[in-house]
Each structure stands twice: as structure tokens, then as C-alpha cells.
Design a protein around this motif. Structure first.
Motif, PDB file in Angstrom:
ATOM      1  N   LEU A 192      46.958  37.388  50.904  1.00 27.39           N
ATOM      2  CA  LEU A 192      47.516  36.138  50.401  1.00 27.39           C
ATOM      3  C   LEU A 192      49.034  36.196  50.279  1.00 27.39           C
ATOM      4  CD1 LEU A 192      45.000  35.399  47.497  1.00 27.39           C
ATOM      5  CD2 LEU A 192      44.749  34.966  49.941  1.00 27.39           C
ATOM      6  N   ASN A 193      49.599  37.349  50.599  1.00 25.01           N
ATOM      7  CA  ASN A 193      51.046  37.534  50.437  1.00 25.01           C
ATOM      8  C   ASN A 193      51.500  37.214  49.012  1.00 25.01           C
ATOM      9  OD1 ASN A 193      51.651  38.228  53.238  1.00 25.01           O
ATOM     10  ND2 ASN A 193      51.148  36.097  53.717  1.00 25.01           N
ATOM     11  N   GLY A 194      50.615  37.530  48.069  1.00 26.66           N
ATOM     12  CA  GLY A 194      50.976  37.389  46.658  1.00 26.66           C
ATOM     13  C   GLY A 194      51.052  35.970  46.144  1.00 26.66           C
ATOM     14  N   ARG A 195      50.429  35.014  46.870  1.00 23.53           N
ATOM     15  CA  ARG A 195      50.555  33.625  46.442  1.00 23.53           C
ATOM     16  C   ARG A 195      49.352  32.811  46.885  1.00 23.53           C
ATOM     17  NH1 ARG A 195      55.135  29.914  49.201  1.00 23.53           N
ATOM     18  NH2 ARG A 195      53.645  30.131  50.923  1.00 23.53           N
ATOM     19  N   ASP A 196      48.895  31.912  46.024  1.00 26.84           N
ATOM     20  CA  ASP A 196      47.969  30.877  46.452  1.00 26.84           C
ATOM     21  C   ASP A 196      48.390  29.563  45.811  1.00 26.84           C
ATOM     22  OD1 ASP A 196      47.077  31.089  43.861  1.00 26.84           O
ATOM     23  OD2 ASP A 196      45.002  31.547  44.368  1.00 26.84           O
ATOM     24  N   LEU A 197      47.662  28.482  46.133  1.00 22.01           N
ATOM     25  CA  LEU A 197      48.102  27.142  45.752  1.00 22.01           C
ATOM     26  C   LEU A 197      47.068  26.435  44.904  1.00 22.01           C
ATOM     27  CD1 LEU A 197      49.342  25.997  49.290  1.00 22.01           C
ATOM     28  CD2 LEU A 197      50.677  27.170  47.513  1.00 22.01           C
ATOM     29  N   GLY A 198      47.545  25.600  43.991  1.00 21.58           N
ATOM     30  CA  GLY A 198      46.695  24.698  43.237  1.00 21.58           C
ATOM     31  C   GLY A 198      47.070  23.269  43.610  1.00 21.58           C
TER      32      GLY A 198
END
Length: 303
Positions: A192-198
Motif C-alpha cells: 500500500l506504500n504506507g497509505r490507503d484512502l477513505g
């Protein structure tokens, strides 16, 4: 500011009294209507002999609506019993946000996943089994994998199994997992490269998107594990994916969890309730106000 067309409307909030997200939603409703009621499901009493329901003396059947901000502190099979109680109130004419049938599909991770699968929503590779031996083979096939409880929020109870873990370690963790879980929900771990979205939706309409950025020492991005919120501007294709995912349900307010991976965007889940903090801290938008506005509009149109 009180709105003359909304004065006299009574919409209660079911949540965790004293918690920010519950109280801020009650604040927004009170500012518009002059009415405030915050309720814990633990305090609700259903009288089937009279088709009444009470909470601390308040007759819930006299309300115009109920917004379920949080149905329980943690998810469990008993949470579904609470959904049944709210469903009965719904049948008596009380507007419930979100509709109980929709919430019910999302309390259990498996039922929510199956609805997304049937909607052809891209997700990480996911396998379901009751067998420890089969679960072991799945984990080794996936390389790194995540065990996810059927009832949990904010990554609680999840187990990260790494490709470099020994066979003995993986088997031991799977055996330990069976002490609390009757079924393995196994998802391939993606980069995730240290990130996800809401991605936030109010009444099925796109509202905003924020990013959750992981703490350097955490494998997941949740704020519970030290993550932080940032603004994110999605393109039209990503918004369309979020729209399709939330459309698998009929939520009054929800957040779609999306990750941008090397294989393209994937959806992890659609939230049964969704929070307000990400929109506020990440996008400087008042999602609680937007939700209150939506619920009041539905209730006004119903009268």
C-alpha cells in the motif's frame, strides 16, 4: 441556527455517549431542531406487547428518526441482535439511518465482502475456510497475508502473517486464531506504500476523500495504530469505483476504504457507519453537518 421548518423534528442519535463523533452529530441536529437525544443501545428496552421502545424514559416510537452513529463499542454477533431491535422500530415507522438491512450486511465482514464480490468490485485476493491445513496452504500461496476477524473495526484482532515467517510460526498463529474465531477470512497482503484512502458518501452522493498515512512502525494505516489523515484528490475513475462499491448497499452515510496498489485500486470494505474525523482533519469538511442535513431532508419529505 434553528430552522423554522425543522423545529419540532425529533431525531435521536444512537452511539457512545461522550464520544466525539456521537456528540458532534447530536450537536448538529440540536442546532437545527432544538432537540437532542443521545442513546446507548444498552439502555434501550423493547416492549413487544405494546410495540413501544424506550431509552431512559424517552419513547423512541415518537421520534421522527434515529441516526445510528455507533451501534456498539466493538462488533460481535450480538451486534446483529441490536440490528433486529432497530429493524422493529423501522417497521413501526421510525426512519433509521442507515436502513437496518444495509447496516446488517456490513456488521459481518464476510457478508459485506460477498456483496462487494457480487457487485464485481475489485478486492484483494480473499479466501474463506474453516480448515487450518487449507488456511496454511493459502497463506503460503499468498506470501504475506492478513487474517481478519468477521467482527472487528480499526484493524483490531487482525493478524499479519509475513512471507518470511517460518512454517512452525504460521501454523502456531493459525492454531491460536481458532481459539477465538470459527472461520478463517484470509486476504493477500498488498503493498500500500504506507497509505490507503477513505472515500466518504452521504446519501449515496460523493462527499470527499482523505488519505490515511501509516506510522513508520505499523503495518496498517489506522489512526488507532498511529496513522494520520491527509487530504487526497481522487480522479473521476476512482470516484466511480467508490460509487459502485457503496451502491452495493444503501447507506445513509458511509466510508469506502480503497487502496492504490501496483495492480490498480482495490476496495477493502464499505463501513457500516463511517467516521467524521477523517473528513474534518484531512479535508476540513464537516461530515456530521452534511449527515444531519441529509437525515433532516429525508424526515421533512416524509411528513
Amino acid at each position: 441556527m434553528l430552522n423554522k421548518s425543522e423545529q419540532g423534528l425529533k431525531i435521536g442519535v444512537i452511539g457512545i455517549p461522550g464520544k466525539w463523533s456521537t456528540e458532534v452529530l447530536a450537536d448538529r441536529l440540536e442546532a437545527r431542531t432544538g432537540f437532542r437525544a443521545v442513546m446507548d443501545m444498552n439502555d434501550i428496552e423493547l416492549h413487544l406487547d405494546t410495540n413501544k421502545a424506550f431509552c431512559n424514559g424517552l419513547d423512541l416510537t415518537k421520534l421522527d428518526g434515529l441516526i445510528v452513529k455507533k451501534i456498539s463499542q466493538v462488533y460481535a454477533p450480538s451486534t446483529e441482535d441490536r440490528i433486529h431491535i432497530l429493524s422493529h422500530l423501522e417497521s413501526l415507522g421510525v426512519s433509521v439511518f442507515s436502513p437496518t438491512n444495509s447496516m446488517g450486511k456490513l456488521i459481518n465482514r464476510l457478508s459485506g465482502t460477498l456483496a462487494l464480490q457480487q457487485g464485481n468490485i475489485p478486492m484483494p485476493k480473499t479466501r474463506i475456510t474453516e480448515s487450518v491445513d487449507l488456511a496454511f496452504n493459502i497463506v503460503r500461496e499468498f506470501g504475506s497475508a492478513i487474517l481478519k476477524p468477521l467482527y472487528s473495526t480499526k484493524a483490531r484482532g487482525m493478524v499479519f502473517l509475513r512471507a518470511e515467517d517460518s512454517d512452525e510460526s504460521v501454523l502456531a498463529q493459525l492454531e491460536e486464531y481458532t481459539k477465538t474465531q470459527s472461520l478463517f477470512y484470509i486476504q493477500q497482503a498488498l503493498n500500500l506504500n504506507g497509505r490507503d484512502l477513505g472515500m466518504v458518501f452521504v446519501g449515496g452522493t460523493y462527499f470527499c476523500t482523505y488519505a490515511r498515512v501509516a506510522d513508520s512502525d505499523a503495518w496498517n494505516t489506522t489512526i488507532h495504530s498511529g496513522g494520520r489523515y491527509e487530504m487526497f484528490e481522487p480522479d473521476e475513475d476512482l470516484i466511480e469505483l467508490g460509487c459502485r462499491a457503496q451502491a452495493c448497499f444503501d447507506m445513509s452515510f458511509t466510508t469506502v476504504d480503497i487502496a492504490l496498489t501496483d495492480q490498480g485500486p482495490v476496495v477493502f470494505e464499505v463501513s457500516a457507519f463511517g467516521g467524521f474525523k477523517g473528513a474534518l482533519d484531512g479535508c476540513n469538511l464537516d461530515a456530521a453537518e452534511a449527515y444531519a442535513d441529509y437525515a433532516l431532508k429525508i424526515v421533512r419529505n416524509k411528513l
